[in-house]
Enzyme design. Structure first.
Site, mmCIF file in Angstrom:
data_model
loop_
_atom_site.group_PDB
_atom_site.id
_atom_site.type_symbol
_atom_site.label_atom_id
_atom_site.label_comp_id
_atom_site.label_asym_id
_atom_site.label_seq_id
_atom_site.Cartn_x
_atom_site.Cartn_y
_atom_site.Cartn_z
ATOM 1 N N CYS A 134 -1.136 -17.269 10.948
ATOM 2 C CA CYS A 134 -0.982 -15.857 10.539
ATOM 3 C C CYS A 134 -0.939 -15.690 9.017
ATOM 4 O O CYS A 134 -1.037 -14.578 8.508
ATOM 5 C CB CYS A 134 0.266 -15.256 11.164
ATOM 6 N N HIS A 177 2.791 -9.161 6.802
ATOM 7 C CA HIS A 177 2.250 -9.542 8.106
ATOM 8 C C HIS A 177 3.028 -8.778 9.179
ATOM 9 O O HIS A 177 4.245 -8.656 9.104
ATOM 10 C CB HIS A 177 2.401 -11.055 8.286
ATOM 11 N N ASN A 198 0.743 -7.909 16.732
ATOM 12 C CA ASN A 198 0.455 -8.990 15.781
ATOM 13 C C ASN A 198 -1.001 -9.434 15.948
ATOM 14 O O ASN A 198 -1.372 -9.983 16.982
ATOM 15 C CB ASN A 198 1.423 -10.157 16.074
HETATM 16 N N1 COA Z 1 10.480 -8.211 28.344
HETATM 17 C C1 COA Z 1 11.730 -8.264 28.800
HETATM 18 N N2 COA Z 1 12.569 -9.299 28.550
HETATM 19 C C2 COA Z 1 12.088 -10.304 27.814
HETATM 20 C C3 COA Z 1 10.775 -10.314 27.317
HETATM 21 C C4 COA Z 1 9.958 -9.212 27.616
HETATM 22 N N3 COA Z 1 8.698 -9.107 27.178
HETATM 23 N N4 COA Z 1 10.590 -11.454 26.606
HETATM 24 C C5 COA Z 1 11.752 -12.134 26.662
HETATM 25 N N5 COA Z 1 12.643 -11.455 27.389
HETATM 26 C C6 COA Z 1 14.027 -11.806 27.694
HETATM 27 C C7 COA Z 1 14.292 -13.292 27.582
HETATM 28 O O1 COA Z 1 13.924 -13.955 28.755
HETATM 29 C C8 COA Z 1 15.788 -13.303 27.363
HETATM 30 O O2 COA Z 1 16.418 -13.145 28.590
HETATM 31 P P1 COA Z 1 17.751 -13.965 28.929
HETATM 32 O O3 COA Z 1 18.775 -13.491 27.915
HETATM 33 O O4 COA Z 1 18.069 -13.545 30.320
HETATM 34 O O5 COA Z 1 17.414 -15.401 28.778
HETATM 35 C C9 COA Z 1 16.046 -12.022 26.550
HETATM 36 O O6 COA Z 1 14.888 -11.200 26.751
HETATM 37 C C10 COA Z 1 16.255 -12.259 25.080
HETATM 38 O O7 COA Z 1 15.235 -13.145 24.641
HETATM 39 P P2 COA Z 1 15.130 -13.595 23.148
HETATM 40 O O8 COA Z 1 13.972 -14.533 23.006
HETATM 41 O O9 COA Z 1 16.477 -14.049 22.653
HETATM 42 O O10 COA Z 1 14.785 -12.197 22.442
HETATM 43 P P3 COA Z 1 14.653 -11.885 20.913
HETATM 44 O O11 COA Z 1 15.517 -10.751 20.576
HETATM 45 O O12 COA Z 1 14.737 -13.135 20.079
HETATM 46 O O13 COA Z 1 13.151 -11.362 20.828
HETATM 47 C C11 COA Z 1 10.979 -12.074 20.161
HETATM 48 C C12 COA Z 1 12.096 -12.204 21.192
HETATM 49 C C13 COA Z 1 9.841 -12.982 20.576
HETATM 50 C C14 COA Z 1 10.525 -10.625 20.148
HETATM 51 C C15 COA Z 1 11.533 -12.480 18.758
HETATM 52 O O14 COA Z 1 12.200 -13.714 18.853
HETATM 53 C C16 COA Z 1 10.446 -12.581 17.744
HETATM 54 O O15 COA Z 1 9.802 -11.602 17.412
HETATM 55 N N6 COA Z 1 10.255 -13.767 17.151
HETATM 56 C C17 COA Z 1 9.220 -13.976 16.176
HETATM 57 C C18 COA Z 1 7.898 -14.098 16.855
HETATM 58 C C19 COA Z 1 6.760 -14.052 15.894
HETATM 59 O O16 COA Z 1 6.832 -13.408 14.882
HETATM 60 N N7 COA Z 1 5.685 -14.745 16.232
HETATM 61 C C20 COA Z 1 4.491 -14.746 15.490
HETATM 62 C C21 COA Z 1 4.624 -15.421 14.180
HETATM 63 S S1 COA Z 1 3.213 -15.243 13.207
#
Ligand code: COA
Length: 333
Positions: A117, A260, A290
């Site tokens: 990215c 980004h 993204n």
């Molecule tokens: N819908 C509903 N629930 C979801 C879900 C979705 N699409 N995706 C994950 N969950 C759930 C998980 O299973 C977890 O459930 P649990 O507590 O029962 O285990 C809960 O939501 C929380 O998950 P978590 O991963 O802790 O959420 P988060 O607040 O960290 O958000 C992201 C997840 C991926 C949105 C976040 O971590 C993120 O944006 N990270 C950076 C990713 C990124 O930028 N990637 C590209 C880089 S270039």
């Protein structure tokens, strides 16, 4: 006076996103998720999906045509094409060569850059370095990705995040010292110890494609969301400060931040750390999700066309991504 070929400037911007919209409500019917969860955790409401008939080079070519038109230049004048992508049309030849052919830019050298990215920021810095030597005059730098092709549409933790698109800039070398669009400097960084945090495991020489890799869905994006999140906020802040300081500037000089677009909360946290108000931050993640290498040039194109940059304004493009990689480029519009 002898020409000083050390300055490079942004001459034109362009972008292209496919017509098909995939909303959060559409995703509710595909995986166990809700519009409310996606909006609250990421800020994304919808994303674009390329039709089967289009590959990354097709999106890239459309964006490049827009940038050339904006710059008032023809493809035959381009002598360097760099495409930043993690979703090339194929392993080889490079997507840049396919774009060269589609544009008819027959005088251009062409190659791809992969910094995930952060690819577009790496590609702009690379083109700028080539142009600064005086050996190249006019470059097309394109960030293009068709992430829908490497997304696991059964994995709710990743499939809600990504979309398809392309953005491009035309950069020229200039003998004038402070022209409009001047690229002031870049800061690039990488930490290969974090390579496992975000990747597409199969399909390369380490794990070639096989029936097993396809069955195990190893050709799609695998990510540790929490680790990427923590890294991203730190990396964005660090890259902006480092880049501005190399240009003799500080955050107080910043007029527009083009980050980004991976997660609205990451953008907000990074801007807050830097003390940059919301009004100075370009956001389009709600409409596109993204788009990897395409996120920044699409956001830049939209900001320019919306009149958000005035002559003399300082802009910074900042990204982070797999690798791990991060970096920023500053320019004076
Ligand atoms: N819908 C509903 N629930 C979801 C879900 C979705 N699409 N995706 C994950 N969950 C759930 C998980 O299973 C977890 O459930 P649990 O507590 O029962 O285990 C809960 O939501 C929380 O998950 P978590 O991963 O802790 O959420 P988060 O607040 O960290 O958000 C992201 C997840 C991926 C949105 C976040 O971590 C993120 O944006 N990270 C950076 C990713 C990124 O930028 N990637 C590209 C880089 S270039």
């Amino acid at each position: 006076m002898a020409a000083v070929l050390t300055t490079t400037r942004l001459l034109g911007v362009g972008s292209y996103v496919p017509d098909k919209v995939l909303s959060n409500f559409d995703l509710e019917r595909m995986v166990d998720t809700t519009d409310a969860w996606i909006v609250e955790r990421t800020g994304i409401r919808e994303r674009r999906i390329a039709p089967e008939s289009m590959a990354t080079s097709d999106l890239a070519t459309r964006a490049a045509e827009g940038a050339l038109e904006f710059a008032g230049r023809s493809a035959s004048e381009v002598d360097l094409i760099i495409v930043a992508t993690v979703t090339p049309d194929m392993m080889f030849p490079s997507t840049a060569c396919l774009v060269q052919r589609k544009l008819g830019a027959s005088s251009a050298a062409a190659f791809d850059v992969n910094a995930a990215c952060t690819g577009f920021v790496y590609a702009v810095a690379t083109a700028s370095a080539f142009l600064s030597t005086g050996s190249y005059r006019l470059a097309l730098v394109i960030g293009a990705d068709t992430l829908s092709r490497i997304t696991d549409w059964t994995d709710r933790a990743t499939c809600v995040l990504f979309g398809d698109g392309a953005g491009a800039v035309v950069i020229e070398s200039s003998s004038v010292n402070a022209p409009p669009g001047e690229i002031l400097g870049s800061y690039l960084a990488a930490d290969g110890t974090g390579w496992e945090v975000l990747m597409q495991p199969a399909g390369g020489s380490q794990m070639p494609a096989s029936r097993e890799t396809v069955d195990a869905r190893l050709h799609s994006i695998k990510m540790n969301g929490n680790q990427v999140y923590k890294f991203a906020v730190r990396a964005m802040g660090n890259a902006v400060k480092e880049c501005l300081s190399r240009c003799g500037l500080t955050c107080d000089d910043l007029d527009l931040l083009i980050p980004h677009q991976a997660n609205m909360r990451i953008i907000e946290a990074a801007a807050q750390r830097l003390g940059v108000p919301e009004s100075k931050v370009v956001v389009n993640i709600d409409r596109y999700g993204n788009m990897s290498s395409a996120s920044i040039p699409v956001a830049l194109d939209e900001a320019v066309r919306a009149g958000r940059l005035e002559s003399g304004d300082i802009g910074v493009m900042v990204a982070f991504g797999g690798g791990l990689t991060w970096g920023a480029t500053a320019f004076r519009w």
